[in-house]
Design a protein around this motif. Structure first.
Motif, PDB file in Angstrom:
ATOM      1  N   ARG A 222      37.732  32.278  43.127  1.00 12.12           N
ATOM      2  CA  ARG A 222      36.866  32.187  44.307  1.00 12.12           C
ATOM      3  C   ARG A 222      35.412  32.403  43.883  1.00 12.12           C
ATOM      4  O   ARG A 222      34.759  33.362  44.297  1.00 12.12           O
ATOM      5  CB  ARG A 222      37.284  33.204  45.359  1.00 12.12           C
ATOM      6  CG  ARG A 222      38.687  33.040  45.861  1.00 12.12           C
ATOM      7  CD  ARG A 222      39.035  34.094  46.912  1.00 12.12           C
ATOM      8  NE  ARG A 222      38.399  33.798  48.193  1.00 12.12           N
ATOM      9  CZ  ARG A 222      37.699  34.672  48.897  1.00 12.12           C
ATOM     10  NH1 ARG A 222      37.499  35.899  48.427  1.00 12.12           N
ATOM     11  NH2 ARG A 222      37.185  34.343  50.064  1.00 12.12           N
ATOM     12  N   ILE A 223      34.899  31.517  43.052  1.00 12.15           N
ATOM     13  CA  ILE A 223      33.529  31.672  42.572  1.00 12.15           C
ATOM     14  C   ILE A 223      32.535  31.233  43.652  1.00 12.15           C
ATOM     15  O   ILE A 223      32.869  30.473  44.556  1.00 12.15           O
ATOM     16  CB  ILE A 223      33.298  30.895  41.265  1.00 12.15           C
ATOM     17  CG1 ILE A 223      33.561  29.405  41.444  1.00 12.15           C
ATOM     18  CG2 ILE A 223      34.173  31.461  40.144  1.00 12.15           C
ATOM     19  CD1 ILE A 223      33.163  28.575  40.251  1.00 12.15           C
ATOM     20  N   ARG A 224      31.289  31.747  43.520  1.00 19.77           N
ATOM     21  CA  ARG A 224      30.262  31.464  44.500  1.00 19.77           C
ATOM     22  C   ARG A 224      29.142  30.618  43.892  1.00 19.77           C
ATOM     23  O   ARG A 224      29.097  29.437  44.071  1.00 19.77           O
ATOM     24  CB  ARG A 224      29.749  32.790  45.087  1.00 19.77           C
ATOM     25  CG  ARG A 224      30.845  33.523  45.872  1.00 19.77           C
ATOM     26  CD  ARG A 224      31.386  32.638  46.982  1.00 19.77           C
ATOM     27  NE  ARG A 224      32.571  33.179  47.638  1.00 19.77           N
ATOM     28  CZ  ARG A 224      33.725  32.543  47.708  1.00 19.77           C
ATOM     29  NH1 ARG A 224      33.891  31.372  47.133  1.00 19.77           N
ATOM     30  NH2 ARG A 224      34.733  33.062  48.370  1.00 19.77           N
ATOM     31  N   SER A 225      28.236  31.204  43.144  1.00 23.25           N
ATOM     32  CA  SER A 225      27.234  30.376  42.463  1.00 23.25           C
ATOM     33  C   SER A 225      27.193  30.678  40.967  1.00 23.25           C
ATOM     34  O   SER A 225      26.301  30.211  40.279  1.00 23.25           O
ATOM     35  CB  SER A 225      25.846  30.574  43.087  1.00 23.25           C
ATOM     36  OG  SER A 225      25.367  31.883  42.888  1.00 23.25           O
ATOM     37  N   THR A 226      28.164  31.451  40.476  1.00 25.51           N
ATOM     38  CA  THR A 226      28.213  31.809  39.056  1.00 25.51           C
ATOM     39  C   THR A 226      29.651  31.747  38.557  1.00 25.51           C
ATOM     40  O   THR A 226      30.594  31.918  39.344  1.00 25.51           O
ATOM     41  CB  THR A 226      27.682  33.241  38.840  1.00 25.51           C
ATOM     42  OG1 THR A 226      28.352  34.139  39.732  1.00 25.51           O
ATOM     43  CG2 THR A 226      26.186  33.318  39.075  1.00 25.51           C
ATOM     44  N   PRO A 227      29.854  31.516  37.268  1.00 26.52           N
ATOM     45  CA  PRO A 227      31.214  31.540  36.710  1.00 26.52           C
ATOM     46  C   PRO A 227      31.787  32.946  36.718  1.00 26.52           C
ATOM     47  O   PRO A 227      31.048  33.924  36.906  1.00 26.52           O
ATOM     48  CB  PRO A 227      31.009  31.018  35.281  1.00 26.52           C
ATOM     49  CG  PRO A 227      29.585  31.293  34.961  1.00 26.52           C
ATOM     50  CD  PRO A 227      28.836  31.174  36.248  1.00 26.52           C
ATOM     51  N   PRO A 228      33.110  33.094  36.531  1.00 26.17           N
ATOM     52  CA  PRO A 228      33.722  34.424  36.491  1.00 26.17           C
ATOM     53  C   PRO A 228      33.023  35.331  35.493  1.00 26.17           C
ATOM     54  O   PRO A 228      32.631  34.901  34.404  1.00 26.17           O
ATOM     55  CB  PRO A 228      35.166  34.132  36.070  1.00 26.17           C
ATOM     56  CG  PRO A 228      35.420  32.740  36.561  1.00 26.17           C
ATOM     57  CD  PRO A 228      34.122  32.018  36.378  1.00 26.17           C
ATOM     58  N   SER A 229      32.864  36.617  35.879  1.00 26.67           N
ATOM     59  CA  SER A 229      32.082  37.518  35.044  1.00 26.67           C
ATOM     60  C   SER A 229      32.451  38.966  35.326  1.00 26.67           C
ATOM     61  O   SER A 229      33.150  39.273  36.282  1.00 26.67           O
ATOM     62  CB  SER A 229      30.580  37.322  35.314  1.00 26.67           C
ATOM     63  OG  SER A 229      30.253  37.730  36.637  1.00 26.67           O
ATOM     64  N   PHE A 230      31.959  39.845  34.464  1.00 24.96           N
ATOM     65  CA  PHE A 230      31.987  41.275  34.727  1.00 24.96           C
ATOM     66  C   PHE A 230      30.702  41.866  34.178  1.00 24.96           C
ATOM     67  O   PHE A 230      29.994  41.231  33.393  1.00 24.96           O
ATOM     68  CB  PHE A 230      33.223  41.955  34.111  1.00 24.96           C
ATOM     69  CG  PHE A 230      33.211  42.057  32.611  1.00 24.96           C
ATOM     70  CD1 PHE A 230      32.703  43.189  31.975  1.00 24.96           C
ATOM     71  CD2 PHE A 230      33.716  41.028  31.816  1.00 24.96           C
ATOM     72  CE1 PHE A 230      32.698  43.296  30.586  1.00 24.96           C
ATOM     73  CE2 PHE A 230      33.720  41.127  30.438  1.00 24.96           C
ATOM     74  CZ  PHE A 230      33.198  42.268  29.815  1.00 24.96           C
ATOM     75  N   ASN A 231      30.386  43.089  34.599  1.00 21.95           N
ATOM     76  CA  ASN A 231      29.166  43.755  34.127  1.00 21.95           C
ATOM     77  C   ASN A 231      29.480  44.697  32.977  1.00 21.95           C
ATOM     78  O   ASN A 231      30.393  45.518  33.077  1.00 21.95           O
ATOM     79  CB  ASN A 231      28.514  44.567  35.254  1.00 21.95           C
ATOM     80  CG  ASN A 231      27.818  43.703  36.276  1.00 21.95           C
ATOM     81  OD1 ASN A 231      27.473  42.560  35.995  1.00 21.95           O
ATOM     82  ND2 ASN A 231      27.603  44.239  37.457  1.00 21.95           N
ATOM     83  N   GLU A 232      28.704  44.578  31.923  1.00 22.30           N
ATOM     84  CA  GLU A 232      28.676  45.606  30.887  1.00 22.30           C
ATOM     85  C   GLU A 232      27.482  46.505  31.189  1.00 22.30           C
ATOM     86  O   GLU A 232      26.353  46.024  31.314  1.00 22.30           O
ATOM     87  CB  GLU A 232      28.511  44.969  29.509  1.00 22.30           C
ATOM     88  CG  GLU A 232      28.297  45.974  28.392  1.00 22.30           C
ATOM     89  CD  GLU A 232      27.824  45.301  27.116  1.00 22.30           C
ATOM     90  OE1 GLU A 232      28.606  44.543  26.526  1.00 22.30           O
ATOM     91  OE2 GLU A 232      26.650  45.512  26.731  1.00 22.30           O
ATOM     92  N   ILE A 233      27.735  47.795  31.343  1.00 16.48           N
ATOM     93  CA  ILE A 233      26.678  48.759  31.668  1.00 16.48           C
ATOM     94  C   ILE A 233      26.584  49.763  30.528  1.00 16.48           C
ATOM     95  O   ILE A 233      27.563  50.446  30.211  1.00 16.48           O
ATOM     96  CB  ILE A 233      26.976  49.475  32.995  1.00 16.48           C
ATOM     97  CG1 ILE A 233      27.087  48.444  34.130  1.00 16.48           C
ATOM     98  CG2 ILE A 233      25.901  50.501  33.308  1.00 16.48           C
ATOM     99  CD1 ILE A 233      27.497  49.032  35.463  1.00 16.48           C
ATOM    100  N   VAL A 234      25.429  49.833  29.916  1.00 15.94           N
ATOM    101  CA  VAL A 234      25.196  50.758  28.814  1.00 15.94           C
ATOM    102  C   VAL A 234      24.207  51.813  29.273  1.00 15.94           C
ATOM    103  O   VAL A 234      23.106  51.494  29.733  1.00 15.94           O
ATOM    104  CB  VAL A 234      24.669  50.024  27.559  1.00 15.94           C
ATOM    105  CG1 VAL A 234      24.359  51.019  26.446  1.00 15.94           C
ATOM    106  CG2 VAL A 234      25.697  48.999  27.078  1.00 15.94           C
ATOM    107  N   ILE A 235      24.627  53.078  29.169  1.00 14.39           N
ATOM    108  CA  ILE A 235      23.783  54.200  29.576  1.00 14.39           C
ATOM    109  C   ILE A 235      23.330  54.925  28.321  1.00 14.39           C
ATOM    110  O   ILE A 235      24.156  55.440  27.559  1.00 14.39           O
ATOM    111  CB  ILE A 235      24.545  55.167  30.501  1.00 14.39           C
ATOM    112  CG1 ILE A 235      25.038  54.425  31.758  1.00 14.39           C
ATOM    113  CG2 ILE A 235      23.666  56.344  30.898  1.00 14.39           C
ATOM    114  CD1 ILE A 235      26.483  54.035  31.720  1.00 14.39           C
ATOM    115  N   GLU A 236      22.037  54.941  28.110  1.00 12.14           N
ATOM    116  CA  GLU A 236      21.479  55.608  26.941  1.00 12.14           C
ATOM    117  C   GLU A 236      20.274  56.428  27.394  1.00 12.14           C
ATOM    118  O   GLU A 236      19.226  55.872  27.712  1.00 12.14           O
ATOM    119  CB  GLU A 236      21.064  54.582  25.881  1.00 12.14           C
ATOM    120  CG  GLU A 236      20.625  55.205  24.569  1.00 12.14           C
ATOM    121  CD  GLU A 236      20.468  54.186  23.460  1.00 12.14           C
ATOM    122  OE1 GLU A 236      20.347  54.596  22.300  1.00 12.14           O
ATOM    123  OE2 GLU A 236      20.470  52.960  23.757  1.00 12.14           O
ATOM    124  N   GLY A 237      20.460  57.745  27.454  1.00  9.99           N
ATOM    125  CA  GLY A 237      19.394  58.589  27.980  1.00  9.99           C
ATOM    126  C   GLY A 237      19.120  58.239  29.433  1.00  9.99           C
ATOM    127  O   GLY A 237      20.021  58.183  30.262  1.00  9.99           O
TER     128      GLY A 237
END
Length: 288
Positions: A222-237
């Protein structure tokens, strides 16, 4: 080791029953290879909250070897079985019950749930949009206040907290404004959400200060305006870096929409935000 960056994978709207199996296999490979510190899934594990969809979703999550928290999305509460919807709405999560709305404690970081999905809403029907009840907000704020001093806070919710659509003032998430102000006042680093099926990384200005809003895309068909994805979140300080990772290697900046739309329908109205990549499907795939 206490100073090393933390890596969090943020997934949403997998919609088992209409999942993208190639995207899920890719996520599995990423987890196996990169071993992120934790995984946040911000709701809509299923398409119709059917038993077979939950069986597939729970089996997939149980096969992942890392700490996980799972939020409940509007698609995860039964519509057809009204008795279960009102009196036992989370019953079909039983295999992963310990992960549902679970708080994640990582070095110098806590991921705290915020419930935005309700069994019913007297203000409107269908009950697909968000509502932060007084009880839900109080529970989240209490969990924030219980953290050791100096802990960075990420909030995990299904719905974005935008309360009114800007161009026509349409109601979106009930009590969203008050909730954003309360979270900003607690100096929350960001709120992670789903529901929209396109990723975003925005800052909302509230009376209590700014609040960062990070939305994940979908791993479904069920895509909208982007291909399938996930977020990589990097926390540094003090730094939080977000990358919208996708199978097609589209640049993260081209995956991000510039505003929060009304819902997870394909953008058909000229007012609806569309990511620069702009791959809007002509129709949604049918649900069997």
């Amino acid at each position: 080791m206490n100073d090393r960056p933390l890596k969090l994978f943020h997934l949403s709207d997998i919609h088992f029953g209409l999942e993208d199996r190639s995207a899920l296999a890719w996520v599995e490979r990423c987890i196996e290879r990169e071993k992120p510190d934790a995984l946040a899934i911000t709701g809509d594990l299923t398409m119709r909250a059917r038993h077979r969809e939950f069986d597939a979703a729970c089996a997939w999550i149980q096969g992942l070897d890392l700490p996980v928290t799972v939020e409940v999305g509007n698609h995860d509460i039964p519509y057809a079985n009204l008795y279960q919807r009102f009196f036992d709405p989370y019953r079909r999560f039983n295999r992963i019950e310990h992960l549902v709305e679970a708080e994640l404690g990582l070095p110098r970081l806590a991921v705290i749930p915020l419930k935005t999905t309700t069994r019913a809403q007297w203000q409107r029907f269908p009950w697909s949009n968000g509502w932060v009840t007084k009880k839900a907000l109080e529970e989240t704020l209490a969990a924030i206040d219980a953290q050791p001093e100096g802990t960075r806070i990420l909030i995990a919710a299904h719905h974005p907290l935008t309360e009114r659509r800007e161009h026509d003032n349409k109601l979106l998430t009930i009590n969203g404004t008050r909730t954003m102000e309360a979270l900003a006042g607690r100096k929350v680093a960001a709120i992670l959400s789903g529901h929209i099926h396109d990723p975003f990384d925005l800052v909302a200005e509230t009376k209590a200060g700014p609040l960062r809003m990070i939305g994940a895309g979908t791993l479904s068909q069920r895509i909208r305006s982007t291909p399938p994805s996930f977020n990589e979140i990097v926390i540094e300080g003090e730094d939080i870096r977000v990358t919208a990772r996708n199978l097609e290697d589209v640049a993260s900046r081209d995956m991000m929409i510039c505003d929060v739309p009304e819902n997870a329908l394909p953008p058909r109205d000229p007012e609806e935000p569309v990511a620069p990549v702009g791959r809007v499907p002509e129709v949604d795939p049918p649900v069997s």
